[in-house]
Design a protein around this motif. Structure first.
Motif, PDB file in Angstrom:
ATOM      1  N   GLU A 194      38.785 -52.364 -40.228  1.00  0.00           N
ATOM      2  CA  GLU A 194      39.292 -53.290 -39.224  1.00  0.00           C
ATOM      3  C   GLU A 194      39.830 -52.514 -38.033  1.00  0.00           C
ATOM      4  OE1 GLU A 194      43.811 -53.909 -41.066  1.00  0.00           O
ATOM      5  OE2 GLU A 194      42.313 -55.524 -41.215  1.00  0.00           O
ATOM      6  N   ASP A 195      39.878 -53.167 -36.903  1.00  0.00           N
ATOM      7  CA  ASP A 195      40.371 -52.521 -35.696  1.00  0.00           C
ATOM      8  C   ASP A 195      41.829 -52.100 -35.882  1.00  0.00           C
ATOM      9  OD1 ASP A 195      40.102 -51.621 -33.035  1.00  0.00           O
ATOM     10  OD2 ASP A 195      41.070 -53.437 -32.285  1.00  0.00           O
ATOM     11  N   GLY A 196      42.159 -50.844 -35.532  1.00  0.00           N
ATOM     12  CA  GLY A 196      43.516 -50.326 -35.673  1.00  0.00           C
ATOM     13  C   GLY A 196      43.790 -49.694 -37.015  1.00  0.00           C
ATOM     14  N   ALA A 197      42.763 -49.505 -37.843  1.00  0.00           N
ATOM     15  CA  ALA A 197      42.953 -48.906 -39.172  1.00  0.00           C
ATOM     16  C   ALA A 197      43.451 -47.469 -39.049  1.00  0.00           C
ATOM     17  CB  ALA A 197      41.642 -48.947 -39.946  1.00  0.00           C
ATOM     18  N   GLU A 198      44.051 -46.982 -40.141  1.00  0.00           N
ATOM     19  CA  GLU A 198      44.553 -45.617 -40.198  1.00  0.00           C
ATOM     20  C   GLU A 198      44.063 -44.962 -41.478  1.00  0.00           C
ATOM     21  OE1 GLU A 198      48.775 -46.068 -40.042  1.00  0.00           O
ATOM     22  OE2 GLU A 198      48.837 -46.368 -37.869  1.00  0.00           O
ATOM     23  N   ALA A 199      43.894 -43.634 -41.421  1.00  0.00           N
ATOM     24  CA  ALA A 199      43.486 -42.872 -42.597  1.00  0.00           C
ATOM     25  C   ALA A 199      43.961 -41.444 -42.435  1.00  0.00           C
ATOM     26  CB  ALA A 199      41.975 -42.919 -42.779  1.00  0.00           C
ATOM     27  N   LEU A 200      44.011 -40.735 -43.558  1.00  0.00           N
ATOM     28  CA  LEU A 200      44.420 -39.340 -43.532  1.00  0.00           C
ATOM     29  C   LEU A 200      43.201 -38.437 -43.398  1.00  0.00           C
ATOM     30  CD1 LEU A 200      47.092 -39.394 -46.391  1.00  0.00           C
ATOM     31  CD2 LEU A 200      47.513 -39.263 -43.915  1.00  0.00           C
TER      32      LEU A 200
ATOM     33  N   GLY B 169      42.951 -37.691 -34.864  1.00  0.00           N
ATOM     34  CA  GLY B 169      43.072 -38.365 -33.584  1.00  0.00           C
ATOM     35  C   GLY B 169      42.678 -39.824 -33.679  1.00  0.00           C
ATOM     36  N   THR B 170      42.779 -40.514 -32.563  1.00  0.00           N
ATOM     37  CA  THR B 170      42.401 -41.922 -32.508  1.00  0.00           C
ATOM     38  C   THR B 170      40.964 -42.029 -31.995  1.00  0.00           C
ATOM     39  OG1 THR B 170      44.678 -42.642 -32.128  1.00  0.00           O
ATOM     40  CG2 THR B 170      42.916 -44.170 -31.504  1.00  0.00           C
ATOM     41  N   HIS B 171      40.097 -42.562 -32.847  1.00  0.00           N
ATOM     42  CA  HIS B 171      38.673 -42.670 -32.551  1.00  0.00           C
ATOM     43  C   HIS B 171      38.321 -44.092 -32.107  1.00  0.00           C
ATOM     44  CE1 HIS B 171      37.396 -38.943 -34.892  1.00  0.00           C
ATOM     45  NE2 HIS B 171      38.652 -39.133 -35.321  1.00  0.00           N
ATOM     46  N   THR B 172      37.457 -44.197 -31.123  1.00  0.00           N
ATOM     47  CA  THR B 172      36.760 -45.452 -30.858  1.00  0.00           C
ATOM     48  C   THR B 172      35.394 -45.332 -31.513  1.00  0.00           C
ATOM     49  OG1 THR B 172      37.897 -45.854 -28.758  1.00  0.00           O
ATOM     50  CG2 THR B 172      35.812 -47.004 -29.117  1.00  0.00           C
TER      51      THR B 172
ATOM     52  N   SER C 106      16.203 -53.760 -26.239  1.00  0.00           N
ATOM     53  CA  SER C 106      17.463 -54.475 -26.015  1.00  0.00           C
ATOM     54  C   SER C 106      18.475 -54.039 -27.068  1.00  0.00           C
ATOM     55  CB  SER C 106      17.244 -55.986 -26.104  1.00  0.00           C
ATOM     56  OG  SER C 106      16.443 -56.435 -25.032  1.00  0.00           O
ATOM     57  N   LEU C 107      19.742 -53.969 -26.675  1.00  0.00           N
ATOM     58  CA  LEU C 107      20.749 -53.492 -27.621  1.00  0.00           C
ATOM     59  C   LEU C 107      21.992 -54.359 -27.584  1.00  0.00           C
ATOM     60  CD1 LEU C 107      23.316 -51.834 -26.150  1.00  0.00           C
ATOM     61  CD2 LEU C 107      21.517 -50.184 -25.719  1.00  0.00           C
ATOM     62  N   ALA C 108      22.730 -54.279 -28.665  1.00  0.00           N
ATOM     63  CA  ALA C 108      24.039 -54.907 -28.774  1.00  0.00           C
ATOM     64  C   ALA C 108      24.961 -53.903 -29.449  1.00  0.00           C
ATOM     65  CB  ALA C 108      23.959 -56.194 -29.588  1.00  0.00           C
ATOM     66  N   SER C 109      26.263 -54.041 -29.248  1.00  0.00           N
ATOM     67  CA  SER C 109      27.198 -53.085 -29.834  1.00  0.00           C
ATOM     68  C   SER C 109      28.502 -53.766 -30.208  1.00  0.00           C
ATOM     69  CB  SER C 109      27.473 -51.938 -28.858  1.00  0.00           C
ATOM     70  OG  SER C 109      28.131 -52.419 -27.698  1.00  0.00           O
ATOM     71  N   ASP C 110      29.227 -53.108 -31.086  1.00  0.00           N
ATOM     72  CA  ASP C 110      30.573 -53.529 -31.456  1.00  0.00           C
ATOM     73  C   ASP C 110      31.389 -52.262 -31.660  1.00  0.00           C
ATOM     74  OD1 ASP C 110      32.658 -55.236 -32.028  1.00  0.00           O
ATOM     75  OD2 ASP C 110      32.095 -55.578 -34.113  1.00  0.00           O
ATOM     76  N   ALA C 111      32.716 -52.371 -31.554  1.00  0.00           N
ATOM     77  CA  ALA C 111      33.555 -51.175 -31.644  1.00  0.00           C
ATOM     78  C   ALA C 111      34.912 -51.502 -32.257  1.00  0.00           C
ATOM     79  CB  ALA C 111      33.740 -50.540 -30.272  1.00  0.00           C
ATOM     80  N   VAL C 112      35.481 -50.513 -32.939  1.00  0.00           N
ATOM     81  CA  VAL C 112      36.841 -50.594 -33.464  1.00  0.00           C
ATOM     82  C   VAL C 112      37.527 -49.253 -33.241  1.00  0.00           C
ATOM     83  CG1 VAL C 112      36.299 -52.318 -35.242  1.00  0.00           C
ATOM     84  CG2 VAL C 112      36.122 -49.870 -35.781  1.00  0.00           C
ATOM     85  N   GLU C 113      38.866 -49.258 -33.332  1.00  0.00           N
ATOM     86  CA  GLU C 113      39.617 -48.006 -33.270  1.00  0.00           C
ATOM     87  C   GLU C 113      40.169 -47.676 -34.644  1.00  0.00           C
ATOM     88  OE1 GLU C 113      42.677 -47.921 -30.320  1.00  0.00           O
ATOM     89  OE2 GLU C 113      41.254 -47.577 -28.666  1.00  0.00           O
ATOM     90  N   ILE C 114      40.161 -46.392 -34.971  1.00  0.00           N
ATOM     91  CA  ILE C 114      40.757 -45.912 -36.217  1.00  0.00           C
ATOM     92  C   ILE C 114      41.450 -44.589 -35.904  1.00  0.00           C
ATOM     93  CG2 ILE C 114      38.567 -44.833 -36.909  1.00  0.00           C
ATOM     94  CD1 ILE C 114      39.458 -45.234 -39.826  1.00  0.00           C
ATOM     95  N   THR C 115      42.631 -44.408 -36.463  1.00  0.00           N
ATOM     96  CA  THR C 115      43.396 -43.187 -36.227  1.00  0.00           C
ATOM     97  C   THR C 115      43.423 -42.352 -37.497  1.00  0.00           C
ATOM     98  OG1 THR C 115      44.800 -44.264 -34.593  1.00  0.00           O
ATOM     99  CG2 THR C 115      45.618 -42.222 -35.559  1.00  0.00           C
ATOM    100  N   ILE C 116      43.079 -41.083 -37.350  1.00  0.00           N
ATOM    101  CA  ILE C 116      43.091 -40.133 -38.461  1.00  0.00           C
ATOM    102  C   ILE C 116      44.293 -39.210 -38.281  1.00  0.00           C
ATOM    103  CG2 ILE C 116      41.812 -38.351 -39.688  1.00  0.00           C
ATOM    104  CD1 ILE C 116      40.508 -41.117 -39.782  1.00  0.00           C
ATOM    105  N   TYR C 117      45.149 -39.151 -39.316  1.00  0.00           N
ATOM    106  CA  TYR C 117      46.360 -38.329 -39.259  1.00  0.00           C
ATOM    107  C   TYR C 117      46.163 -37.033 -40.026  1.00  0.00           C
ATOM    108  CZ  TYR C 117      48.739 -42.440 -37.422  1.00  0.00           C
ATOM    109  OH  TYR C 117      49.103 -43.513 -36.647  1.00  0.00           O
ATOM    110  N   GLU C 118      46.773 -35.975 -39.492  1.00  0.00           N
ATOM    111  CA  GLU C 118      46.707 -34.671 -40.144  1.00  0.00           C
ATOM    112  C   GLU C 118      47.569 -34.672 -41.400  1.00  0.00           C
ATOM    113  OE1 GLU C 118      47.332 -29.956 -38.935  1.00  0.00           O
ATOM    114  OE2 GLU C 118      47.829 -31.564 -37.524  1.00  0.00           O
ATOM    115  N   CYS C 119      47.148 -33.914 -42.391  1.00  0.00           N
ATOM    116  CA  CYS C 119      47.941 -33.756 -43.614  1.00  0.00           C
ATOM    117  C   CYS C 119      49.083 -32.770 -43.336  1.00  0.00           C
ATOM    118  CB  CYS C 119      47.069 -33.219 -44.751  1.00  0.00           C
ATOM    119  SG  CYS C 119      45.751 -34.341 -45.234  1.00  0.00           S
ATOM    120  N   LEU C 120      50.311 -33.245 -43.447  1.00  0.00           N
ATOM    121  CA  LEU C 120      51.481 -32.430 -43.117  1.00  0.00           C
ATOM    122  C   LEU C 120      52.351 -32.182 -44.332  1.00  0.00           C
ATOM    123  CD1 LEU C 120      52.495 -34.206 -39.778  1.00  0.00           C
ATOM    124  CD2 LEU C 120      51.143 -32.098 -40.042  1.00  0.00           C
ATOM    125  N   ASP C 121      53.018 -31.051 -44.292  1.00  0.00           N
ATOM    126  CA  ASP C 121      54.037 -30.741 -45.299  1.00  0.00           C
ATOM    127  C   ASP C 121      55.332 -30.499 -44.542  1.00  0.00           C
ATOM    128  OD1 ASP C 121      55.468 -30.043 -47.529  1.00  0.00           O
ATOM    129  OD2 ASP C 121      54.591 -28.029 -47.691  1.00  0.00           O
TER     130      ASP C 121
END
Length: 245
Positions: free
Chosen positions: A131-137, A191-194, A205-220
């Motif tokens: 979904e748009d605005g998702a986050e992952a590590l 980073g935050t990807h489109t 002919s083409l059609a497109s769709d897009a979402v944003e997802i942010t990938i976070y660095e693994c931190l200690d």
């Protein structure tokens, strides 16, 4: 009697060389497209025909393809079998396609078929996951899925391209016959990807769709040797980590 006829023929100059032979126009047939054909705009149309002449070899003929909408399409010398072929993209609308052949005496024959070039409806594409605005590590598997369809083309024939504005092309696996397209990856950079998916049909002919997802660095952050990617339940407390739990 025979001798008399021969003498008469010789006297008045009658010989095979003086017997006139009527030259008939070339015989022309169109093999493709078939009469009544219909294609979407942007799709290359294959044209094929056969031209034959009683007096001339095929190499002595000239063949001309024309469209009632687009004018001259192609000019060629047939091959030894009399075949002529080429391909072209036609404008939208109803066309009368004519193949004309001209022999060495200037006599011509022709054949025609009617066909229609329909407007090309762009495909439809919708991203289902993430979904748009998702986050992952970082290094976490992310599943991408989309549904695609097209009014003229089978879903499986569409070109599917997934891209990231940070990581470029991610995947180009075609959709299935059910219109489902997708892939998964654990290689997105931090980073935050489109993320964009494009569906392209045979007509371009083409059609497109897009979402944003942010990938976070693994931190200690608490320095306990266990990152949040490893399952550290509280990276602000060095006494709380996966091992201690």
């Amino acid at each position: 009697l025979i001798t008399s006829i021969a003498a008469f023929a010789a006297l008045f100059g009658c010989s095979d060389s003086n017997i006139a032979v009527d030259n008939a126009p070339p015989n022309v047939s169109i093999v493709a497209p078939v009469d009544g054909a219909s294609v979407a705009w942007g799709v290359e149309v294959e044209f094929a025909g056969v031209v034959i002449d009683e007096m001339d070899d095929a190499s002595a003929l000239q063949a001309f393809w024309t469209s009632s909408l687009d004018g001259a399409l192609d000019e060629a010398v047939p091959d030894e079998a009399g075949d002529v072929a080429f391909a072209a993209i036609l404008s939208e609308g109803a066309h009368t396609i004519t193949l004309q052949a001209v022999d060495s005496d200037g006599l011509s024959g022709e054949a025609s078929v009617d066909m229609v070039v329909q407007p090309n409806t762009p495909p439809s594409v919708t991203i289902v996951t993430p979904e748009d605005g998702a986050e992952a590590l970082l290094a976490e598997d992310v599943v991408f899925t989309a549904t695609v369809s097209d009014a003229e083309d089978e879903a499986s024939s569409l070109a599917i391209v997934w891209t990231s504005d940070l990581d470029d092309v991610l995947d180009d696996t075609p959709a299935g016959a059910d219109g489902q397209a997708g892939f998964q990856t654990a290689e997105l950079s931090v980073g935050t990807h489109t993320i964009e998916v494009q569906a392209i049909d045979a007509g371009g002919s083409l059609a497109s769709d897009a979402v944003e997802i942010t990938i976070y660095e693994c931190l200690d952050e608490d320095g306990d040797g266990t990152t949040d990617c490893d399952g550290d339940c509280d990276d602000t407390d060095p006494d709380l980590n996966l091992t201690a739990a």
